[in-house]
Design a protein around this motif. Structure first.
Motif, mmCIF file in Angstrom:
data_model
loop_
_atom_site.group_PDB
_atom_site.id
_atom_site.type_symbol
_atom_site.label_atom_id
_atom_site.label_comp_id
_atom_site.label_asym_id
_atom_site.label_seq_id
_atom_site.Cartn_x
_atom_site.Cartn_y
_atom_site.Cartn_z
ATOM 1 N N VAL A 1 0.845 -1.206 0.000
ATOM 2 C CA VAL A 1 0.000 0.000 0.000
ATOM 3 C C VAL A 1 0.876 1.251 0.000
ATOM 4 C CG1 VAL A 1 -1.645 1.334 1.386
ATOM 5 C CG2 VAL A 1 -2.000 -1.110 1.075
ATOM 6 N N LEU A 2 1.959 1.198 0.786
ATOM 7 C CA LEU A 2 2.888 2.328 0.831
ATOM 8 C C LEU A 2 3.522 2.553 -0.540
ATOM 9 C CD1 LEU A 2 4.092 4.322 2.950
ATOM 10 C CD2 LEU A 2 6.008 2.735 3.153
ATOM 11 N N MET A 3 3.949 1.464 -1.179
ATOM 12 C CA MET A 3 4.572 1.569 -2.509
ATOM 13 C C MET A 3 3.597 2.165 -3.524
ATOM 14 S SD MET A 3 7.663 0.559 -2.370
ATOM 15 C CE MET A 3 8.111 0.291 -4.059
ATOM 16 N N LYS A 4 2.348 1.724 -3.401
ATOM 17 C CA LYS A 4 1.323 2.231 -4.320
ATOM 18 C C LYS A 4 1.116 3.725 -4.111
ATOM 19 C CE LYS A 4 -3.343 1.377 -5.999
ATOM 20 N NZ LYS A 4 -4.692 0.891 -5.712
ATOM 21 N N ALA A 5 1.096 4.120 -2.836
ATOM 22 C CA ALA A 5 0.895 5.536 -2.519
ATOM 23 C C ALA A 5 2.060 6.375 -3.034
ATOM 24 C CB ALA A 5 0.732 5.705 -1.013
ATOM 25 N N ILE A 6 3.290 5.844 -2.875
ATOM 26 C CA ILE A 6 4.476 6.584 -3.334
ATOM 27 C C ILE A 6 4.471 6.696 -4.861
ATOM 28 C CG2 ILE A 6 7.006 6.442 -3.530
ATOM 29 C CD1 ILE A 6 6.948 5.168 -0.683
ATOM 30 N N ARG A 7 4.154 5.592 -5.544
ATOM 31 C CA ARG A 7 4.131 5.610 -7.019
ATOM 32 C C ARG A 7 3.010 6.487 -7.561
ATOM 33 N NH1 ARG A 7 4.541 -0.186 -9.655
ATOM 34 N NH2 ARG A 7 4.544 1.113 -11.507
ATOM 35 N N GLY A 8 1.957 6.602 -6.751
ATOM 36 C CA GLY A 8 0.798 7.400 -7.187
ATOM 37 C C GLY A 8 1.014 8.901 -7.057
#
Lengths: 215, 269
Positions: B261-268
């Motif tokens: 979820v953190l990775m998704k938030a950072i990539r987003g």
């Protein structure tokens, strides 16, 4: 003419309070029925009785087929009953509705979405849709099976003026094709559109009152 | 070290059982999460204490007794949901407290120490038997057949229960079967995960899949792949670090979800 749907002396109680005292309604094939009423007047409850989703406390709900649920019915429910976070695309959602091949179903969906200039929605997730786009999808969902009876619960909710016009043009076409349409709405939106066999009812204090139009 | 793990029979049993139950939970969890009924897993797991206690008291298989209690509870829950205005969460709260209390009363009647009880509460790799691996396999077969046969109906019911009824879907029957299968999956997972942690198996993989899938057909696959990875790693790490299996599997599931979820938030961004 033999009626397609008949409600006779229908009474409905919810938690011991009477929603409908005695509703009588006959709907023939090809009729266009408008039911209006204020908030909490029981419009959606009446549709659920017709659909067989709830049972009357007293009286009779009779349909041409044994159960209207198993007949060819298209139902547009209120979009606020839908889980907008559900991870499903528009195309997948419509395939749940279809009994035909997925190719035929997708083609039918594209044709119906095109009537609302909304073909671009087909691969979108429900969560990505605006309220108006979702409403268009729910209307198309009800139409893809080419139903004989179309039941609409506040179908113009969230629709802009152009989409409302497109919807009413579509309903006129379906009415001309002999489809039965029951349209529950807050207010009359259909002025300027000519429907065959049209009857308007107002739901007031648990009674269905036929409206008389001078036009 | 890793190759050693696959030569130990009890570890193989644990990994087989873990993969089989996690797949069942991965599939069923999608419907539990999307129907917003995650509390059912916790409720059934706690209620099963009554069955486990009766099994221990009578000296017969506690898992079979727990399955019986779980089935009774899921039938009662579904009946109440379909025939009353009591909310689903409230009826779970009432019934699980009742069955849990029965469990405590029965346990108090057992005058000797029962080490099995601890393994049911917190999960234990060592206690998994081949017969429990077979239970897990049988459950997975039932789950796969049920979902395959009812796929479009159960997805429709999960998305729009009223619309499904209008389309002629037998929603009442489907709800009974789904809730019974979920309850059995919870019980079969208990030996691995423990009563306290079993909910994670149903909820976390499905939550990940819901967040990351682009369409519904991806949701079940994502949930299964996620839980296979997290469960296998969790079991292996629990052996290497000599830590409780259930807790390790849940930590792995949760940390992996948080990371993704953190990775998704950072990539987003």
């Amino acid at each position: 003419m033999k009626e397609q749907i008949m409600l006779k002396d229908v009474e409905f109680k919810y938690l011991n309070s009477v929603v409908f005292a005695s509703i009588n309604l006959k709907i023939n094939k090809g009729d266009y029925i408008i039911i209006t009423g204020g908030n909490g007047s029981g419009k959606s409850t009446l549709l659920k009785l017709i659909l067989g989703l709830i049972k009357p406390s007293k009286g009779l709900v009779k349909t041409e087929s044994r159960k209207i649920i198993s007949a060819n019915v298209g139902y547009v429910s209120q979009s606020n009953n839908i889980d907008k976070d559900f991870p499903i695309t528009v195309e997948e959602l419509i395939h749940l509705e279809c009994n035909v091949s997925s190719k035929t179903c997708s083609l039918s969906l594209k044709i119906h979405l095109a009537k609302f200039n909304a073909e671009y929605l087909i691969n979108k997730k429900i969560a990505e849709l605006s309220g108006g786009e979702l409403q268009k999808v729910l209307i198309c969902r009800a139409l893809v099976t080419e139903p004989e009876i179309l039941i609409l619960d506040e179908p113009t909710n969230n629709l802009d003026k152009i989409a409302r016009q497109n919807l009413y043009k579509l309903l006129v076409d379906l009415n001309n094709q002999g489809k039965t349409i029951i349209n529950v709405t807050h207010a009359h939106d259909e002025h300027g559109y000519s429907f065959k066999n049209a009857t308007s009812y107002d739901l007031i204090n648990g009674q269905l009152v036929e409206e008389v139009h001078n036009d | 070290m890793i190759s050693e793990i696959f030569q130990l029979e009890f570890m193989l049993r644990a990994i087989y059982a873990g993969l089989l139950v996690s797949l069942s939970c991965g599939v069923l969890g999608v419907f539990v999460v999307l129907r917003k009924q995650a509390f059912i897993a916790d409720g059934v797991a706690h209620a099963s204490l009554a069955g486990i206690a009766i099994g221990l008291l009578l000296g017969s298989n506690p898992i079979l007794w727990a399955i019986a209690v779980a089935i009774v509870m899921s039938i009662l829950l579904t009946y109440i949901k379909q025939n009353s205005t009591v909310s689903f969460d409230s009826s779970i709260g009432i019934l699980y407290s009742f069955f849990f209390a029965i469990g405590i009363l029965v346990i108090s009647a057992i005058d000797t120490y029962k080490p099995d009880l601890v393994s049911f509460l917190f999960g234990s790799l060592l206690s998994i038997t081949w017969i429990e691996v077979i239970y897990a396999l049988a459950l997975l077969i039932f789950v796969v057949i049920f979902i395959a046969v009812t796929y479009s109906k159960i997805v429709y019911m999960t998305f729009d229960i009223e619309g499904a009824r209008v389309r002629g879907v037998n929603v009442k029957l489907l709800e009974y079967v789904l809730n019974i299968l979920v309850s059995i999956a919870v019980i079969v997972s208990i030996k691995l995960m423990g009563v306290v942690l079993v909910t994670a198996m149903l909820v976390i993989p499905a939550t990940f899949a819901k967040l990351f899938a682009k369409n519904f057909s991806q949701v079940i696959w994502f949930s299964c792949i996620y839980t296979i990875i997290a469960t296998t790693l969790g079991i292996i790490l629990s052996y290497i670090l000599d830590l409780p299996s259930g807790a390790m599997v849940v930590v792995l599931h949760t940390v992996l979800l948080g990371f993704l979820v953190l990775m998704k938030a950072i990539r987003g961004r």
